[in-house]
Design a protein around this motif. Sequence first.
Motif, mmCIF file in Angstrom:
data_model
loop_
_atom_site.group_PDB
_atom_site.id
_atom_site.type_symbol
_atom_site.label_atom_id
_atom_site.label_comp_id
_atom_site.label_asym_id
_atom_site.label_seq_id
_atom_site.Cartn_x
_atom_site.Cartn_y
_atom_site.Cartn_z
ATOM 1 N N ALA A 5 0.906 -1.323 -0.013
ATOM 2 C CA ALA A 5 -0.047 0.060 -0.019
ATOM 3 C C ALA A 5 0.895 1.287 -0.060
ATOM 4 O O ALA A 5 2.093 1.216 0.548
ATOM 5 C CB ALA A 5 -0.762 -0.078 1.135
ATOM 6 N N ALA A 6 0.426 2.292 -0.688
ATOM 7 C CA ALA A 6 1.045 3.490 -0.934
ATOM 8 C C ALA A 6 1.434 4.077 0.630
ATOM 9 O O ALA A 6 0.582 3.652 1.486
ATOM 10 C CB ALA A 6 0.499 4.511 -1.567
ATOM 11 N N GLU A 7 2.165 4.806 1.109
ATOM 12 C CA GLU A 7 2.540 5.378 2.297
ATOM 13 C C GLU A 7 2.199 6.951 2.391
ATOM 14 O O GLU A 7 2.661 7.528 1.365
ATOM 15 C CB GLU A 7 4.011 5.120 2.852
ATOM 16 N N GLY A 8 1.724 7.540 3.428
ATOM 17 C CA GLY A 8 1.613 8.640 3.618
ATOM 18 C C GLY A 8 1.648 9.499 4.871
ATOM 19 O O GLY A 8 2.378 8.904 5.773
ATOM 20 N N GLY A 56 5.023 7.462 7.291
ATOM 21 C CA GLY A 56 5.107 6.226 6.836
ATOM 22 C C GLY A 56 3.823 5.489 7.214
ATOM 23 O O GLY A 56 3.626 4.272 7.319
ATOM 24 N N VAL A 57 2.478 6.060 7.046
ATOM 25 C CA VAL A 57 1.113 5.545 7.197
ATOM 26 C C VAL A 57 0.642 4.884 6.191
ATOM 27 O O VAL A 57 0.704 5.631 4.922
ATOM 28 C CB VAL A 57 0.409 6.726 8.025
ATOM 29 N N GLU A 58 0.339 3.557 6.246
ATOM 30 C CA GLU A 58 -0.292 3.093 5.008
ATOM 31 C C GLU A 58 -1.683 3.770 4.675
ATOM 32 O O GLU A 58 -2.542 4.028 5.537
ATOM 33 C CB GLU A 58 -0.638 1.580 5.297
ATOM 34 N N ILE A 59 -1.805 4.009 3.392
ATOM 35 C CA ILE A 59 -2.959 4.820 2.988
ATOM 36 C C ILE A 59 -3.762 4.174 1.789
ATOM 37 O O ILE A 59 -3.877 4.865 0.843
ATOM 38 C CB ILE A 59 -2.615 6.265 2.749
ATOM 39 N N PRO A 60 -4.376 3.171 1.994
ATOM 40 C CA PRO A 60 -5.147 2.429 0.894
ATOM 41 C C PRO A 60 -6.404 3.269 0.768
ATOM 42 O O PRO A 60 -6.925 3.874 1.687
ATOM 43 C CB PRO A 60 -5.488 0.814 1.652
ATOM 44 N N GLU A 61 -6.794 3.370 -0.409
ATOM 45 C CA GLU A 61 -7.964 4.369 -0.877
ATOM 46 C C GLU A 61 -9.313 3.954 0.118
ATOM 47 O O GLU A 61 -9.501 2.493 0.324
ATOM 48 C CB GLU A 61 -8.227 4.128 -2.288
ATOM 49 N N GLY A 62 -9.743 4.633 0.636
ATOM 50 C CA GLY A 62 -11.203 4.342 1.349
ATOM 51 C C GLY A 62 -11.016 4.261 2.876
ATOM 52 O O GLY A 62 -12.053 4.355 3.507
ATOM 53 N N ARG A 63 -9.369 4.196 3.316
ATOM 54 C CA ARG A 63 -9.443 4.090 4.661
ATOM 55 C C ARG A 63 -9.605 5.214 5.468
ATOM 56 O O ARG A 63 -9.551 6.354 4.712
ATOM 57 C CB ARG A 63 -7.738 3.720 4.846
#
Length: 220
Positions: A5-8, A56-63
Amino acid sequence: EEVPAAEGVVSGQVINLSGETVPAGQEVVLHGFDQFQEVISVTTQVDAEGLFRFDGVEIPEGRAFILTVDYKDTTYTSDLAVVEAGVTSYDLPISIYETTTDTSGLEIQRLHVLFEFVAVDQIRVAELIIVSNLSNRVVVTGDEDTALLTYSLPEGATNLQFQEGALGRDFVETPNGFGDLRAIVPGEGRHQVLFSFDMPYDDSLAISQPFELPVQSLVV
């Protein structure tokens, strides 16, 4: 093979709207939810300016993300942020307040009273009390077993029921009615009490009910 998952970044500032400083080291908790199930809970601390940052927070769409701060026995929350495609940075400020036991900033913004015949000789009275806190502090009770505000019921009232909240946790019985134990946050009309009781009816009904707060408007 799973694509990572992308990180943000989730960042923000804790602001004390009572004008006091936010203590350095105040903890902030980041909660992440997928379909209303909590999937992450991470804690960090603010710096001397009240700023915080989760990297470094995982940011899957919709979370969905929400932040909480526990300060002086009250939990404060940020707005909710939902991850959108391509957006990697989320800013979520949180407001906190000091507490006071002074009730002089409280008023009943509106008092709604509804009458319903439940039998030929009985009327159910439902009351919605909307309380405003015009101060810049959370008004709390000085002792957790003592009510912050008390409400009297008319003589002859029976079958007291609460629409939200429960006796023993949010409300306590008093000799003349009940007391509200809950803290009242600053703002207009943000605190509500909704309850009902029954009164005997014999061709007419007179209700006498003193209030300890000023009442700005009455709707019957």
